[in-house]
Design an enzyme around this catalytic site. Structure first.
Site, PDB file in Angstrom:
ATOM      1  N   ASP A  70       0.800  -1.132  -0.097  1.00  0.00           N
ATOM      2  CA  ASP A  70      -0.014   0.057  -0.210  1.00  0.00           C
ATOM      3  C   ASP A  70       1.015   1.172  -0.015  1.00  0.00           C
ATOM      4  O   ASP A  70       1.768   1.528   0.810  1.00  0.00           O
ATOM      5  CB  ASP A  70      -0.881   0.140   1.203  1.00  0.00           C
ATOM      6  CG  ASP A  70      -1.911   1.095   1.413  1.00  0.00           C
ATOM      7  OD1 ASP A  70      -2.852   1.153   0.622  1.00  0.00           O
ATOM      8  OD2 ASP A  70      -1.414   2.343   1.961  1.00  0.00           O
ATOM      9  N   TYR A  96       2.766   9.959   0.025  1.00  0.00           N
ATOM     10  CA  TYR A  96       3.838   9.237   0.811  1.00  0.00           C
ATOM     11  C   TYR A  96       5.259   9.522   0.279  1.00  0.00           C
ATOM     12  O   TYR A  96       6.277   9.248   1.039  1.00  0.00           O
ATOM     13  CB  TYR A  96       3.589   7.817   1.052  1.00  0.00           C
ATOM     14  CG  TYR A  96       2.371   7.262   1.678  1.00  0.00           C
ATOM     15  CD1 TYR A  96       1.395   8.282   2.035  1.00  0.00           C
ATOM     16  CD2 TYR A  96       1.956   5.934   1.630  1.00  0.00           C
ATOM     17  CE1 TYR A  96       0.153   7.889   2.785  1.00  0.00           C
ATOM     18  CE2 TYR A  96       0.661   5.552   2.098  1.00  0.00           C
ATOM     19  CZ  TYR A  96      -0.151   6.406   2.635  1.00  0.00           C
ATOM     20  OH  TYR A  96      -1.379   6.030   3.168  1.00  0.00           O
ATOM     21  N   LYS A 120      -2.697   5.802  -4.476  1.00  0.00           N
ATOM     22  CA  LYS A 120      -3.877   6.741  -4.190  1.00  0.00           C
ATOM     23  C   LYS A 120      -4.054   8.251  -4.840  1.00  0.00           C
ATOM     24  O   LYS A 120      -2.714   8.655  -4.988  1.00  0.00           O
ATOM     25  CB  LYS A 120      -4.097   6.978  -2.755  1.00  0.00           C
ATOM     26  CG  LYS A 120      -4.010   5.649  -1.759  1.00  0.00           C
ATOM     27  CD  LYS A 120      -4.191   5.641  -0.451  1.00  0.00           C
ATOM     28  CE  LYS A 120      -4.149   4.624   0.170  1.00  0.00           C
ATOM     29  NZ  LYS A 120      -2.532   4.554   0.783  1.00  0.00           N
ATOM     30  N   HIS A 173      -7.908   9.149  -2.221  1.00  0.00           N
ATOM     31  CA  HIS A 173      -7.307   9.317  -1.030  1.00  0.00           C
ATOM     32  C   HIS A 173      -8.454   9.776   0.182  1.00  0.00           C
ATOM     33  O   HIS A 173      -8.361   9.464   1.442  1.00  0.00           O
ATOM     34  CB  HIS A 173      -5.806   9.749  -1.002  1.00  0.00           C
ATOM     35  CG  HIS A 173      -5.090   9.440   0.185  1.00  0.00           C
ATOM     36  ND1 HIS A 173      -3.710   9.585   0.104  1.00  0.00           N
ATOM     37  CD2 HIS A 173      -5.302   9.193   1.298  1.00  0.00           C
ATOM     38  CE1 HIS A 173      -3.198   9.086   1.020  1.00  0.00           C
ATOM     39  NE2 HIS A 173      -3.989   9.045   1.773  1.00  0.00           N
TER      40      HIS A 173
HETATM   41  N1  LIG Z   1      -5.770   6.126   3.376  1.00  0.00           N
HETATM   42  C1  LIG Z   1      -5.371   6.684   4.355  1.00  0.00           C
HETATM   43  O1  LIG Z   1      -5.542   7.823   4.649  1.00  0.00           O
HETATM   44  C2  LIG Z   1      -4.239   6.112   5.346  1.00  0.00           C
HETATM   45  C3  LIG Z   1      -3.937   6.670   6.413  1.00  0.00           C
HETATM   46  C4  LIG Z   1      -2.790   6.138   7.273  1.00  0.00           C
HETATM   47  C5  LIG Z   1      -2.435   5.023   6.907  1.00  0.00           C
HETATM   48  N2  LIG Z   1      -2.583   4.630   5.663  1.00  0.00           N
HETATM   49  C6  LIG Z   1      -1.857   3.346   5.283  1.00  0.00           C
HETATM   50  O2  LIG Z   1      -2.094   2.176   6.219  1.00  0.00           O
HETATM   51  C7  LIG Z   1      -0.759   1.819   6.706  1.00  0.00           C
HETATM   52  C8  LIG Z   1      -0.886   1.398   8.298  1.00  0.00           C
HETATM   53  O3  LIG Z   1      -1.298   2.395   8.915  1.00  0.00           O
HETATM   54  P1  LIG Z   1      -0.351   3.436   9.787  1.00  0.00           P
HETATM   55  O4  LIG Z   1       1.193   3.448   9.503  1.00  0.00           O
HETATM   56  O5  LIG Z   1      -0.968   4.618  10.226  1.00  0.00           O
HETATM   57  O6  LIG Z   1      -0.146   2.566  11.483  1.00  0.00           O
HETATM   58  P2  LIG Z   1       0.075   1.167  11.840  1.00  0.00           P
HETATM   59  O7  LIG Z   1       0.221   0.252  10.764  1.00  0.00           O
HETATM   60  O8  LIG Z   1      -1.129   0.923  12.952  1.00  0.00           O
HETATM   61  O9  LIG Z   1       1.246   1.435  12.649  1.00  0.00           O
HETATM   62  C9  LIG Z   1       2.627   1.483  12.410  1.00  0.00           C
HETATM   63  C10 LIG Z   1       3.464   1.914  13.522  1.00  0.00           C
HETATM   64  O10 LIG Z   1       3.266   0.660  14.321  1.00  0.00           O
HETATM   65  C11 LIG Z   1       4.843   0.309  14.572  1.00  0.00           C
HETATM   66  N3  LIG Z   1       4.832  -1.246  14.329  1.00  0.00           N
HETATM   67  C12 LIG Z   1       4.326  -2.093  13.401  1.00  0.00           C
HETATM   68  N4  LIG Z   1       4.313  -3.058  13.746  1.00  0.00           N
HETATM   69  C13 LIG Z   1       4.652  -3.107  14.994  1.00  0.00           C
HETATM   70  C14 LIG Z   1       4.373  -4.292  16.002  1.00  0.00           C
HETATM   71  N5  LIG Z   1       4.473  -5.585  15.753  1.00  0.00           N
HETATM   72  N6  LIG Z   1       4.852  -3.984  17.172  1.00  0.00           N
HETATM   73  C15 LIG Z   1       5.334  -2.808  17.645  1.00  0.00           C
HETATM   74  N7  LIG Z   1       4.976  -1.609  16.635  1.00  0.00           N
HETATM   75  C16 LIG Z   1       4.821  -2.041  15.604  1.00  0.00           C
HETATM   76  C17 LIG Z   1       5.542   0.823  13.356  1.00  0.00           C
HETATM   77  O11 LIG Z   1       6.916   0.882  13.629  1.00  0.00           O
HETATM   78  P3  LIG Z   1       8.115   0.653  12.858  1.00  0.00           P
HETATM   79  O12 LIG Z   1       7.748   0.797  11.343  1.00  0.00           O
HETATM   80  O13 LIG Z   1       9.256   1.350  13.252  1.00  0.00           O
HETATM   81  O14 LIG Z   1       8.597  -0.929  12.961  1.00  0.00           O
HETATM   82  C18 LIG Z   1       4.885   2.070  13.097  1.00  0.00           C
HETATM   83  O15 LIG Z   1       5.415   3.085  13.881  1.00  0.00           O
HETATM   84  C19 LIG Z   1       0.188   2.947   6.379  1.00  0.00           C
HETATM   85  O16 LIG Z   1       1.386   2.889   6.397  1.00  0.00           O
HETATM   86  C20 LIG Z   1      -0.369   3.428   5.127  1.00  0.00           C
HETATM   87  O17 LIG Z   1       0.075   2.285   3.919  1.00  0.00           O
HETATM   88  C21 LIG Z   1      -3.618   4.994   4.937  1.00  0.00           C
END
Ligand SMILES: NC(=O)c1ccc[n+]([C@@H]2O[C@H](COP(=O)([O-])OP(=O)(O)OC[C@H]3O[C@@H](n4cnc5c(N)ncnc54)[C@H](OP(=O)(O)O)[C@@H]3O)[C@@H](O)[C@H]2O)c1
Length: 316
Positions: free
Chosen positions: A44, A49, A78, A111
């Site tokens: 994704d 990004y 997106k 998006h």
């Molecule tokens: N469409 C939208 O508007 C939108 C908005 C937000 C996000 N997204 C997409 O969704 C994806 C995921 O969401 P997100 O990045 O906001 O949050 P997330 O995946 O819930 O959390 C990511 C964070 O958690 C840490 N992490 C990951 N696995 C872990 C584990 N097993 N234990 C402890 N910490 C852990 C990562 O650190 P490290 O990387 O340092 O390991 C990072 O800081 C995004 O990357 C993006 O591709 C889309």
């Protein structure tokens, strides 16, 4: 291998790799290579990004070495908010494809439902019908296999369903154990949309991001990794809190795209199929849902975005 779900006519892996805030070149390259070795096949990204070119570079290496074929992957990107205009959809998708070094994406998402000028901080009046017709054109002309939306609410999706020739195949939205949005999920499933959970771990790194962009850190953020109910269930299954939080969503037929650049986390976030939460676990986690006020990504780092008519979330 991750299990798959039907997204339009495609098989979408139910565990994907999130890449928001992963734009350090060496770090992202290592993470992507590790993820592909582990078996991630769903990636994704988004124009916003600023990492599509890095992802494209790694994918090319995998294609040219013969380790992967294009059709083995499910790539999502997106349309940024500056592109939410009927005349700009193709331009932005072509730019993403060029950076990704791909001929097509598997899923192209709008998006956010609010559009913004390309040249100023002004918002623009959104023309979802005109934009959607141009999203459909991207499918007709082969640049996207399927199309969908992100951060849209029920009314906004319902409107699109009424005029769509090609129905949205997916909604990507914030979803985690504290913000479960059952009504929105049911609406999507009943109408044939896959639901992808973003921030499925409640993004434990969110305050780091706020600090980086100069916005006051939030004290009200929930934490999946330390929540006692999740910890107890995790102990019972000999799994981590993150695995339990992700597995809960999978058992609700929700696709998850946890982001990590840490090899050990990439591995454990993908190891979700060798255990099952029982009814009692599921019920306990359902009770953790506190709803709208724990929303993490409310987009108000864009000034006054919540004053716009198509702002999709509750106005706080
Ligand atoms: N469409 C939208 O508007 C939108 C908005 C937000 C996000 N997204 C997409 O969704 C994806 C995921 O969401 P997100 O990045 O906001 O949050 P997330 O995946 O819930 O959390 C990511 C964070 O958690 C840490 N992490 C990951 N696995 C872990 C584990 N097993 N234990 C402890 N910490 C852990 C990562 O650190 P490290 O990387 O340092 O390991 C990072 O800081 C995004 O990357 C993006 O591709 C889309």
């Amino acid at each position: 291998m991750a299990k798959t779900v039907k997204c339009g006519d495609l098989n979408m892996p139910t565990v994907g790799l999130g890449t928001w805030e992963a734009k350090d070149e060496a770090e992202l390259e290592t993470a992507l290579n590790t993820a592909l070795e582990i078996g991630y096949r769903h990636i994704d990204t988004a124009a916003a990004y600023e990492n599509e070119h890095l992802i494209g570079k790694v994918l090319q290496e995998w294609f040219s070495s013969g380790k992967l074929n294009r059709e083995d992957l499910f790539i999502v990107t997106k349309l940024p908010i500056q592109g939410i205009h009927r005349d700009r959809v193709q331009k932005y998708l072509e730019s993403s494809l060029e950076k990704l070094q791909l001929d097509y994406v598997d899923l192209y998402l709008i998006h956010f439902p609010v559009g913004k000028s390309e040249t100023s901080a002004e918002y623009e009046s959104e023309d979802h019908e005109g934009v959607w017709k141009n999203m459909e054109k991207q499918v007709d002309e082969g640049r996207a296999k399927t199309i969908g939306v992100s951060n849209f609410n029920i009314d906004q999706i319902d409107r699109i369903l009424k005029f769509a020739r090609i129905k949205p195949a997916c909604l990507q939205v914030e979803l985690h154990v504290f913000l479960q949005q059952p009504e929105l999920v049911d609406f999507c499933h009943q109408n044939g949309l896959v639901v992808t959970a973003y921030s499925p771990l409640g993004n434990p790194g969110y305050n780091k991001f706020l600090k980086k962009v100069g916005v006051e850190e939030r004290q009200d953020l929930v934490n999946v990794l330390t929540d006692p109910v999740i910890s107890e269930i995790a102990q019972k299954h000999n799994k981590s809190n993150a695995q339990v939080a992700l597995r809960f969503l999978l058992q609700k037929n929700i696709v998850v795209i946890p982001k990590s650049v840490t090899p050990s986390r990439l591995k454990s976030n993908f190891d979700l199929y060798d255990f099952e939460l029982d009814d009692e676990d599921m019920k306990k986690i359902e009770e953790l849902n506190v709803g709208e006020h724990v929303r993490i990504c409310d987009w108000r780092i864009f000034p006054n975005i919540d004053q716009q008519p198509e702002y999709p979330f509750a106005r706080k």
